[in-house]
Design a protein around this motif. Structure first.
Motif, PDB file in Angstrom:
ATOM      1  N   LEU A  80     -51.302   7.757 -64.612  1.00  0.00           N
ATOM      2  CA  LEU A  80     -51.481   6.665 -63.671  1.00  0.00           C
ATOM      3  C   LEU A  80     -52.962   6.309 -63.596  1.00  0.00           C
ATOM      4  O   LEU A  80     -53.747   6.737 -64.433  1.00  0.00           O
ATOM      5  N   ASP A  81     -53.353   5.518 -62.618  1.00  0.00           N
ATOM      6  CA  ASP A  81     -54.754   5.111 -62.499  1.00  0.00           C
ATOM      7  C   ASP A  81     -55.634   6.301 -62.157  1.00  0.00           C
ATOM      8  O   ASP A  81     -55.218   7.232 -61.458  1.00  0.00           O
ATOM      9  N   ARG A 131     -44.516   2.690 -66.749  1.00  0.00           N
ATOM     10  CA  ARG A 131     -45.358   1.750 -66.000  1.00  0.00           C
ATOM     11  C   ARG A 131     -45.070   0.347 -66.516  1.00  0.00           C
ATOM     12  O   ARG A 131     -45.061   0.091 -67.727  1.00  0.00           O
ATOM     13  N   GLN A 167     -45.702  -3.945 -66.664  1.00  0.00           N
ATOM     14  CA  GLN A 167     -46.884  -4.749 -66.937  1.00  0.00           C
ATOM     15  C   GLN A 167     -47.631  -5.130 -65.667  1.00  0.00           C
ATOM     16  O   GLN A 167     -48.843  -5.355 -65.717  1.00  0.00           O
ATOM     17  N   ASP A 168     -46.951  -5.181 -64.533  1.00  0.00           N
ATOM     18  CA  ASP A 168     -47.624  -5.523 -63.277  1.00  0.00           C
ATOM     19  C   ASP A 168     -48.274  -4.300 -62.623  1.00  0.00           C
ATOM     20  O   ASP A 168     -48.814  -4.399 -61.520  1.00  0.00           O
ATOM     21  N   GLY A 169     -48.240  -3.137 -63.276  1.00  0.00           N
ATOM     22  CA  GLY A 169     -48.858  -1.933 -62.749  1.00  0.00           C
ATOM     23  C   GLY A 169     -47.935  -1.062 -61.926  1.00  0.00           C
ATOM     24  O   GLY A 169     -48.299   0.072 -61.583  1.00  0.00           O
ATOM     25  N   SER A 170     -46.757  -1.553 -61.585  1.00  0.00           N
ATOM     26  CA  SER A 170     -45.822  -0.749 -60.813  1.00  0.00           C
ATOM     27  C   SER A 170     -45.201   0.338 -61.695  1.00  0.00           C
ATOM     28  O   SER A 170     -45.259   0.280 -62.923  1.00  0.00           O
ATOM     29  N   THR A 201     -44.996   0.581 -55.962  1.00  0.00           N
ATOM     30  CA  THR A 201     -46.136  -0.322 -56.094  1.00  0.00           C
ATOM     31  C   THR A 201     -47.398   0.286 -55.507  1.00  0.00           C
ATOM     32  O   THR A 201     -48.415  -0.401 -55.367  1.00  0.00           O
ATOM     33  N   GLY A 258     -48.802   3.371 -56.733  1.00  0.00           N
ATOM     34  CA  GLY A 258     -49.227   4.461 -57.590  1.00  0.00           C
ATOM     35  C   GLY A 258     -48.337   5.676 -57.545  1.00  0.00           C
ATOM     36  O   GLY A 258     -48.799   6.799 -57.709  1.00  0.00           O
TER      37      GLY A 258
END
Length: 381
Positions: free
Chosen positions: A263-264, A303, A305-308, A322, A324
């Protein structure tokens, strides 16, 4: 590699694969003397292929490619609305995973240690490796390490000799390529190989992954030069140097992880049996359990494309986060039970593989659902 009774180890793997695929009937994977036949028997065309057991699905440019039982490879050029079979697949063993690095080049892996390559978007496939060849690669590497006096190499060589004797009966379960040359495959009994020439030749990673008990490895993910491998008994391994070395990530969970996501920042999410999902904020130094509401095996995650973050479980639930992966919403859509894989189509729809075939979830269905519990406040180290 693990020294437990081989029959016991096979039973453990069978249970885990049964759970992952949600098979309702007898397995179509070959064993014993039929294995060589299925490795040499091209997949047959079937009118019911779209509704057969599909174990993975991936994007190949605008196209979608799914793989499953009996060597079935299915292609969709309309974002998952309709499917057709590939023109040529040289094996009839179950295919467990598929990955494309471009609209043309992709790889699939499966039972009997098979690795297939396509250079035309999945239309035709060529066999690059089978379990007998993989066993020799692992044995030769173990022999080299034993001759060099590396710690644990003598035991690894004995285990590798058993691989050669057993023949092509160990499945590969995960495949990822960084580009058209560099790729990685993982599977049962700790099998792990890599290639630097697009699959023309393969080298063993068994000596680099700190997995002396030969835990089954179910998934490998690539993010830049970072590799993340998930497996049974809480196994997570990470490489920060494109596979030159691996470190074990200790987790508080002793059951099977079917997947893990980067993840981020330094955050990680690992998921698997009985609804277990665990999140780390610090690269695996500490973990918190994410409550998913039901003790149902989480079989796939990705994951978007919108980060979710999206998880799929065997009960047919799609769980979206949404924030993380700190908390999840159970989407209202019901795509069916036995989910095994997730791909995101070019138009934003989800395409799902399952024990019952393939299905499409429209983009607007990703916005409605019921919030469920998130991170367990007590956490775990």
């Amino acid at each position: 590699m693990h020294a437990l009774n081989p029959l016991r180890r096979r039973s453990a793997l069978a249970v885990a694969m049964l759970s992952l695929a949600c098979l309702a009937g007898p397995s179509h994977a070959a064993s014993g003397p039929t294995v060589p036949d299925l490795l040499d028997l091209p997949a047959r065309e079937s009118a019911r292929a779209q509704h057969s057991l599909q174990l993975a699905v991936a994007r190949a440019g605008e196209r979608l490619v799914a793989v499953g039982e009996r060597g079935a490879v299915l292609l969709s050029d309309d974002a998952g609305r309709s499917w057709r079979q590939a023109k040529s697949v040289p094996v009839s063993v179950a295919l467990t995973d598929v990955h494309f690095v471009s609209a043309s080049h992709g790889w699939a892996v499966g039972h009997s240690g098979v690795v297939l390559h396509s250079a035309d978007g999945g239309e035709t496939w060529q066999r690059q490796l089978d379990g007998s060849q993989a066993a020799v690669v692992v044995r030769d590497d173990a022999k080299r390490r034993a001759e060099a006096g590396e710690e644990g190499a003598a035991a690894a060589l004995r285990s590798a000799e058993y691989l050669v004797t057993d023949g092509p009966d160990k499945p590969f379960l995960g495949v990822r390529f960084a580009d058209e040359l560099h790729g990685y495959v993982v599977g049962a009994y700790g099998l792990a190989l890599h290639t630097a020439d697009g699959g023309k030749s393969w080298q063993s990673l068994v000596g680099q992954v700190p997995n002396p008990r030969g835990k089954h490895l179910y998934q490998v993910q690539i993010e830049g030069s970072t590799l993340l491998i998930a497996g049974e008994q809480g196994a997570l391994f990470r490489s920060s140097d494109a596979g030159a070395s691996f470190a074990e990530i200790r987790t508080p969970y002793s059951g099977t992880f079917f997947g893990a996501l980067e993840l981020d920042g330094d955050a990680l999410l690992a998921f698997g049996l009985r609804g277990n999902a665990w999140r780390s904020e610090d690269g695996g130094a500490s973990w918190q359990q994410v409550k998913l509401g039901q003790p149902v095996t989480v079989s796939a995650g990705r994951r978007l494309q919108d980060g979710s973050v999206l998880l799929a479980d065997e009960g047919g639930r799609l769980l979206r986060s949404t924030d993380g992966a700190r908390s999840f919403v159970a989407l209202a859509v019901q795509p069916g039970t036995g989910l095994t894989g997730i791909a995101e189509a070019a138009d934003g729809a989800l395409v799902l593989s399952s024990a019952h075939g393939l299905s499409r979830v429209e983009p607007d269905a990703l916005t409605t659902g019921e919030r469920i519990s998130g991170i367990n406040a007590s956490g775990a180290k």
